[in-house]
Design a protein around this motif. Structure first.
Motif, PDB file in Angstrom:
ATOM      1  N   VAL A  58     -50.683  50.397 -31.671  1.00 44.12           N
ATOM      2  CA  VAL A  58     -51.728  51.094 -30.914  1.00 44.12           C
ATOM      3  C   VAL A  58     -53.013  51.164 -31.732  1.00 44.12           C
ATOM      4  O   VAL A  58     -54.118  50.940 -31.217  1.00 44.12           O
TER       5      VAL A  58
ATOM      6  N   CYS B 110     -47.102  50.181 -21.243  1.00 47.92           N
ATOM      7  CA  CYS B 110     -46.313  51.420 -21.286  1.00 47.92           C
ATOM      8  C   CYS B 110     -44.950  51.230 -20.634  1.00 47.92           C
ATOM      9  O   CYS B 110     -43.946  51.758 -21.108  1.00 47.92           O
TER      10      CYS B 110
ATOM     11  N   VAL C 210     -52.642  48.449 -19.375  1.00 44.60           N
ATOM     12  CA  VAL C 210     -52.107  49.541 -20.201  1.00 44.60           C
ATOM     13  C   VAL C 210     -50.812  50.074 -19.596  1.00 44.60           C
ATOM     14  O   VAL C 210     -49.829  50.311 -20.309  1.00 44.60           O
ATOM     15  N   ILE C 211     -50.797  50.241 -18.279  1.00 46.36           N
ATOM     16  CA  ILE C 211     -49.586  50.730 -17.618  1.00 46.36           C
ATOM     17  C   ILE C 211     -48.451  49.722 -17.792  1.00 46.36           C
ATOM     18  O   ILE C 211     -47.288  50.091 -18.003  1.00 46.36           O
TER      19      ILE C 211
ATOM     20  N   VAL D 270     -42.609  49.551 -23.039  1.00 47.36           N
ATOM     21  CA  VAL D 270     -42.197  50.463 -24.106  1.00 47.36           C
ATOM     22  C   VAL D 270     -41.209  51.498 -23.589  1.00 47.36           C
ATOM     23  O   VAL D 270     -40.224  51.836 -24.260  1.00 47.36           O
ATOM     24  N   LEU D 271     -41.448  51.993 -22.381  1.00 44.54           N
ATOM     25  CA  LEU D 271     -40.624  53.077 -21.844  1.00 44.54           C
ATOM     26  C   LEU D 271     -39.246  52.622 -21.377  1.00 44.54           C
ATOM     27  O   LEU D 271     -38.302  53.412 -21.365  1.00 44.54           O
TER      28      LEU D 271
END
Length: 287
Positions: A198, A21, A17-18, A24-25
């Motif tokens: 998501v 992220c 998940v990280i 995406v970030l």
């Protein structure tokens, strides 16, 4: 052993998940740095969103959470949570609420059906004849004066005005000359694309359309050719979807609260340039 295996499984999922992220970030951080946004701004923003989304998650389960529940869910201490449980005005306008976007979209649909509608009289004494006033009134349901909408479209270089008429100057509502407008679309389009992904990942509702095709190891010229092909195909689908959304909007009850956004994107780059700037990690400083 079972407990250890479960713990390792949770740690693995957390890392996945990280990792997602982080992907995406990265472009968002690139945008932020380009406009001088600092770590403190992003940290405060993340805290606010953590609290807001934690509250949303509890409410979806039928519970209005207290400070302690929000603290446990987010990992933030109670004092921090308390200072962030508040409603704030949005810094950017919501693109789906824009009267000028709705008006231009309807106008573009009329133009696609009849190229003569590229130019319209601003007002017309004959109510049955097409005019910008009539288009604006229909698109905004009479909530915004047509003059205000036209002035904004002219300011954004999306329409021109002269001798009592106005003419389309663009093929879509892309406020390229307006940073605030561009950021609004960036935020809304990216948000809904990610929400679809998501939602599909969590599996809490029926799958939504969220697909892409991709290739690597081809020339930049071929990338651009495919890019233009996607633009051409999107043009026809865009008008069809716009027509269906317009019909649904005009037939809807005033209490209707559903919203939908359908989009398409293309991105390409020289992957050699991207890999040349690999993330660097340092565990400490050398003397």
């Amino acid at each position: 052993m079972l407990r250890q295996s479960m713990a390792q499984g949770r740690e693995g999922q957390l890392a996945w998940v990280i990792g997602a992220c982080a992907r995406v970030l990265r472009p968002l951080v690139r945008l932020a740095l380009s406009y001088g946004v600092k770590h403190a701004h992003l940290e405060e923003l993340l805290r606010d969103i953590l609290v807001d989304e934690a509250r949303r998650a509890w409410i979806e389960q039928g519970t209005e959470p207290n400070i302690s529940q929000l603290s446990v869910t987010t990992g933030l201490n109670r004092k921090v949570v308390t200072t962030r449980v508040r409603e704030e005005a949005a810094a950017l306008p919501r693109t789906e609420m824009s009267a000028e976007a709705k008006t231009l979209t309807l106008w573009l649909q009329m133009y696609a059906d009849n190229p003569a509608h590229r130019s319209l009289p601003i007002v017309s004494e004959d109510e049955s004849a097409p005019s910008f006033e009539a288009v604006a009134r229909r698109a905004s349901r009479g909530n915004v004066h047509h003059r205000v909408i036209l002035d904004e479209l002219v300011r954004l270089h999306m329409a021109t005005e002269g001798n009592g008429t106005t003419e389309l100057a663009v093929g879509g509502f892309v406020p390229a000359s307006d940073l605030k407008g561009m950021l609004s679309f960036l935020g809304d389009n990216s948000r809904d694309h990610l929400l679809a992904g998501v939602s599909n990942t969590l599996g809490a509702r029926p799958p939504m359309l969220e697909r892409s095709v991709f290739a690597a190891g081809i020339s930049l010229e071929e990338c651009e050719r495919i890019h233009q092909l996607a633009r051409e195909r999107w043009g026809g689908l865009h008008h069809e979807l716009t027509r269906e959304m317009r019909r649904a909007y005009e037939a809807a009850d005033k209490k209707a609260s559903g919203r939908i956004r359908v989009g398409i994107y293309t991105y390409y780059e020289d992957a050699a340039d991207d890999s040349a700037v690999a993330p660097s990690k340092s565990s400490g400083r050398k003397a």
